[in-house]
Design a protein around this motif. Structure first.
Motif, mmCIF file in Angstrom:
data_model
loop_
_atom_site.group_PDB
_atom_site.id
_atom_site.type_symbol
_atom_site.label_atom_id
_atom_site.label_comp_id
_atom_site.label_asym_id
_atom_site.label_seq_id
_atom_site.Cartn_x
_atom_site.Cartn_y
_atom_site.Cartn_z
ATOM 1 N N LEU A 119 -1.862 -5.644 -7.400
ATOM 2 C CA LEU A 119 -2.276 -4.275 -7.113
ATOM 3 C C LEU A 119 -2.155 -3.417 -8.366
ATOM 4 O O LEU A 119 -1.086 -3.357 -8.983
ATOM 5 C CB LEU A 119 -1.413 -3.690 -5.993
ATOM 6 N N ILE A 120 -3.242 -2.726 -8.715
ATOM 7 C CA ILE A 120 -3.335 -1.984 -9.975
ATOM 8 C C ILE A 120 -3.464 -0.493 -9.664
ATOM 9 O O ILE A 120 -4.444 -0.059 -9.046
ATOM 10 C CB ILE A 120 -4.548 -2.459 -10.790
ATOM 11 N N HIS A 121 -2.476 0.273 -10.103
ATOM 12 C CA HIS A 121 -2.501 1.704 -9.832
ATOM 13 C C HIS A 121 -3.530 2.411 -10.704
ATOM 14 O O HIS A 121 -4.043 1.864 -11.687
ATOM 15 C CB HIS A 121 -1.112 2.322 -10.048
ATOM 16 N N GLY A 122 -3.829 3.659 -10.347
ATOM 17 C CA GLY A 122 -4.755 4.471 -11.122
ATOM 18 C C GLY A 122 -4.023 5.420 -12.060
ATOM 19 O O GLY A 122 -2.801 5.356 -12.232
ATOM 20 N N HIS A 123 -4.785 6.323 -12.637
ATOM 21 C CA HIS A 123 -4.278 7.344 -13.570
ATOM 22 C C HIS A 123 -4.030 8.629 -12.800
ATOM 23 O O HIS A 123 -4.880 9.041 -11.998
ATOM 24 C CB HIS A 123 -5.315 7.576 -14.663
ATOM 25 N N PRO A 124 -2.910 9.299 -13.034
ATOM 26 C CA PRO A 124 -1.783 8.961 -13.917
ATOM 27 C C PRO A 124 -0.555 8.608 -13.097
ATOM 28 O O PRO A 124 0.419 9.349 -13.039
ATOM 29 C CB PRO A 124 -1.571 10.280 -14.679
ATOM 30 N N PHE A 125 -0.602 7.448 -12.475
ATOM 31 C CA PHE A 125 0.421 7.060 -11.503
ATOM 32 C C PHE A 125 1.256 5.886 -12.018
ATOM 33 O O PHE A 125 1.310 5.613 -13.210
ATOM 34 C CB PHE A 125 -0.240 6.751 -10.159
ATOM 35 N N ASN A 126 1.906 5.193 -11.117
ATOM 36 C CA ASN A 126 2.673 4.004 -11.458
ATOM 37 C C ASN A 126 2.690 3.074 -10.263
ATOM 38 O O ASN A 126 2.040 3.362 -9.241
ATOM 39 C CB ASN A 126 4.095 4.381 -11.922
ATOM 40 N N ARG A 127 3.393 1.980 -10.383
ATOM 41 C CA ARG A 127 3.347 0.935 -9.367
ATOM 42 C C ARG A 127 3.804 1.419 -7.996
ATOM 43 O O ARG A 127 3.407 0.862 -6.966
ATOM 44 C CB ARG A 127 4.199 -0.256 -9.809
ATOM 45 N N THR A 128 4.645 2.464 -7.928
ATOM 46 C CA THR A 128 5.174 2.914 -6.632
ATOM 47 C C THR A 128 4.101 3.558 -5.764
ATOM 48 O O THR A 128 4.331 3.777 -4.571
ATOM 49 C CB THR A 128 6.345 3.892 -6.817
ATOM 50 N N LEU A 129 2.936 3.864 -6.339
ATOM 51 C CA LEU A 129 1.827 4.347 -5.521
ATOM 52 C C LEU A 129 1.525 3.367 -4.396
ATOM 53 O O LEU A 129 1.088 3.762 -3.316
ATOM 54 C CB LEU A 129 0.588 4.533 -6.405
ATOM 55 N N TRP A 130 1.770 2.065 -4.653
ATOM 56 C CA TRP A 130 1.417 1.016 -3.706
ATOM 57 C C TRP A 130 2.546 0.681 -2.728
ATOM 58 O O TRP A 130 2.436 -0.302 -1.989
ATOM 59 C CB TRP A 130 1.033 -0.258 -4.463
ATOM 60 N N ALA A 131 3.606 1.465 -2.697
ATOM 61 C CA ALA A 131 4.760 1.110 -1.859
ATOM 62 C C ALA A 131 4.388 0.789 -0.411
ATOM 63 O O ALA A 131 4.864 -0.214 0.151
ATOM 64 C CB ALA A 131 5.812 2.218 -1.919
ATOM 65 N N PRO A 132 3.532 1.584 0.260
ATOM 66 C CA PRO A 132 3.190 1.236 1.651
ATOM 67 C C PRO A 132 2.449 -0.084 1.767
ATOM 68 O O PRO A 132 2.625 -0.821 2.750
ATOM 69 C CB PRO A 132 2.315 2.413 2.101
ATOM 70 N N GLN A 133 1.617 -0.387 0.780
ATOM 71 C CA GLN A 133 0.873 -1.655 0.825
ATOM 72 C C GLN A 133 1.782 -2.842 0.518
ATOM 73 O O GLN A 133 1.634 -3.910 1.124
ATOM 74 C CB GLN A 133 -0.287 -1.613 -0.176
ATOM 75 N N VAL A 134 2.712 -2.660 -0.406
ATOM 76 C CA VAL A 134 3.660 -3.737 -0.715
ATOM 77 C C VAL A 134 4.425 -4.138 0.541
ATOM 78 O O VAL A 134 4.570 -5.329 0.842
ATOM 79 C CB VAL A 134 4.622 -3.306 -1.836
ATOM 80 N N THR A 135 4.895 -3.160 1.271
ATOM 81 C CA THR A 135 5.655 -3.441 2.495
ATOM 82 C C THR A 135 4.794 -4.189 3.505
ATOM 83 O O THR A 135 5.207 -5.217 4.055
ATOM 84 C CB THR A 135 6.176 -2.132 3.111
ATOM 85 N N ALA A 136 3.591 -3.684 3.762
ATOM 86 C CA ALA A 136 2.729 -4.300 4.768
ATOM 87 C C ALA A 136 2.314 -5.712 4.369
ATOM 88 O O ALA A 136 2.297 -6.632 5.210
ATOM 89 C CB ALA A 136 1.498 -3.434 4.993
ATOM 90 N N LEU A 137 1.977 -5.907 3.114
ATOM 91 C CA LEU A 137 1.517 -7.223 2.660
ATOM 92 C C LEU A 137 2.641 -8.248 2.680
ATOM 93 O O LEU A 137 2.435 -9.404 3.095
ATOM 94 C CB LEU A 137 0.930 -7.117 1.256
ATOM 95 N N THR A 138 3.825 -7.864 2.231
ATOM 96 C CA THR A 138 4.929 -8.827 2.228
ATOM 97 C C THR A 138 5.361 -9.161 3.656
ATOM 98 O O THR A 138 5.703 -10.310 3.941
ATOM 99 C CB THR A 138 6.127 -8.301 1.419
ATOM 100 N N GLY B 196 -4.705 4.984 0.329
ATOM 101 C CA GLY B 196 -3.539 4.126 0.529
ATOM 102 C C GLY B 196 -2.258 4.910 0.662
ATOM 103 O O GLY B 196 -1.297 4.453 1.281
ATOM 104 N N ALA B 197 -2.217 6.104 0.071
ATOM 105 C CA ALA B 197 -1.057 6.993 0.184
ATOM 106 C C ALA B 197 -1.206 7.977 1.324
ATOM 107 O O ALA B 197 -0.238 8.305 2.013
ATOM 108 C CB ALA B 197 -0.844 7.748 -1.130
ATOM 109 N N GLU B 198 -2.442 8.455 1.535
ATOM 110 C CA GLU B 198 -2.673 9.479 2.548
ATOM 111 C C GLU B 198 -2.718 8.917 3.961
ATOM 112 O O GLU B 198 -2.233 9.542 4.907
ATOM 113 C CB GLU B 198 -3.991 10.205 2.243
ATOM 114 N N GLN B 199 -3.333 7.762 4.111
ATOM 115 C CA GLN B 199 -3.464 7.121 5.424
ATOM 116 C C GLN B 199 -3.071 5.650 5.296
ATOM 117 O O GLN B 199 -3.896 4.748 5.467
ATOM 118 C CB GLN B 199 -4.901 7.256 5.948
ATOM 119 N N PRO B 200 -1.800 5.387 4.983
ATOM 120 C CA PRO B 200 -1.406 4.005 4.689
ATOM 121 C C PRO B 200 -1.614 3.043 5.855
ATOM 122 O O PRO B 200 -1.979 1.881 5.625
ATOM 123 C CB PRO B 200 0.070 4.132 4.314
ATOM 124 N N GLU B 201 -1.394 3.478 7.073
ATOM 125 C CA GLU B 201 -1.561 2.561 8.208
ATOM 126 C C GLU B 201 -3.014 2.121 8.340
ATOM 127 O O GLU B 201 -3.302 0.939 8.577
ATOM 128 C CB GLU B 201 -1.064 3.206 9.489
#
Length: 267
Positions: free
Chosen positions: A26-45, A248-253
């Motif tokens: 998962l590749i974040h956008g500008h100007p963010f970091n890997r934690t942008l994907w936290a909801p997806q990391v949880t769901a995928l794992t 992914g952040a606004e409507q993670p479910e």
């Protein structure tokens, strides 16, 4: 969190889930970091997948390269990271600039792609006006820092109504933007100003492709996502209601349900 040195940069990354699971990068956008994907990391794992979420060079805790960092540099960093992790092929996905890095990865390392996930992104080359804008913005961030810019664009990164309706999400996104090193953000902006046209790359993709877009994205509207779908007829397009540029952040479910269904049906 882990770190490794690739191509002269120290890259910090998360690597969660079983080593035998389907690898998802998962590749974040500008100007963010890997934690942008936290909801997806949880769901995928939780679904049994292995998730690798790096801080791109210049972002998060990864080291900064000044000057100009091309999308090709980011893509080659990620290929080297997969080498380090002994992952031959992965589902590769990104949002916004991360989606363009995903397309560059497909261009440079097609044999390593099991599927593509393109969220709120655009395929054509940068315009002359866009080049001027990105280079001027890079100059501004170096001179002023991130905070003023972050507050200016928060109601475009998120749908404007979500800034007030989702204060915790807005705060998290603002904190990511403000914490970004201006030198890293500027270098990426200058590299992105040189963005090539990815439409021929997409037209040749044979791997499964998921396209996701927020219904109220003002940066890359639904029409941009539809144009990508026209290029890749076998792709799947999902429009996420009540979301802007970062569904992914606004409507993670909703985002997670679309992503998990796509992986379950095609992997």
């Amino acid at each position: 969190m882990n770190s490794t040195t690739v191509r002269g940069a120290t890259i910090h990354y998360d690597d969660f889930g079983p080593s035998t699971g389907l690898p998802v990068l998962l590749i974040h956008g500008h100007p963010f970091n890997r934690t942008l994907w936290a909801p997806q990391v949880t769901a995928l794992t939780e679904a049994g997948h292995r998730v690798v979420a790096p801080d791109l060079r210049g972002y998060g805790r990864s080291s900064v390269s000044t000057g100009k960092v091309l999308l090709a540099d980011f893509a080659d960093d990620l290929a080297a990271l997969l080498d380090h992790l002994e992952i031959e092929r992965a589902v590769v996905g990104g949002v916004s600039m991360g989606g363009q890095i995903t397309m560059e990865f497909q261009s440079r390392h097609p044999g390593r792609v099991r599927a593509l996930v393109l969220s709120d992104t655009s395929a054509p080359a940068e315009t002359a006006e866009g080049k001027r804008f990105r280079n001027r913005l890079a100059d501004r961030l170096l001179a002023e820092g991130m905070e003023g810019y972050a507050h200016e664009v928060i109601d475009k990164m998120l749908a404007a109504y979500n800034v007030t309706a989702m204060p915790e999400v807005a705060t998290r996104v603002l904190e990511m933007m403000c914490a970004t090193d201006p030198r890293g953000a500027a270098a990426a902006l200058r590299g992105r100003a040189e963005r090539p046209d990815y439409r021929d790359v997409l037209a040749a993709v044979e791997a499964p492709v998921l396209i996701v877009v927020g219904a109220d994205d003002v940066y890359t509207p639904v029409a941009e996502a539809e144009s990508i779908q026209h290029l890749v007829p076998h792709s799947v397009l999902a429009v996420v209601d009540k979301a802007g540029h970062l569904p992914g952040a606004e409507q993670p479910e909703r985002f997670n349900a679309v992503l998990l269904d796509f992986l379950a049906a095609r992997m």
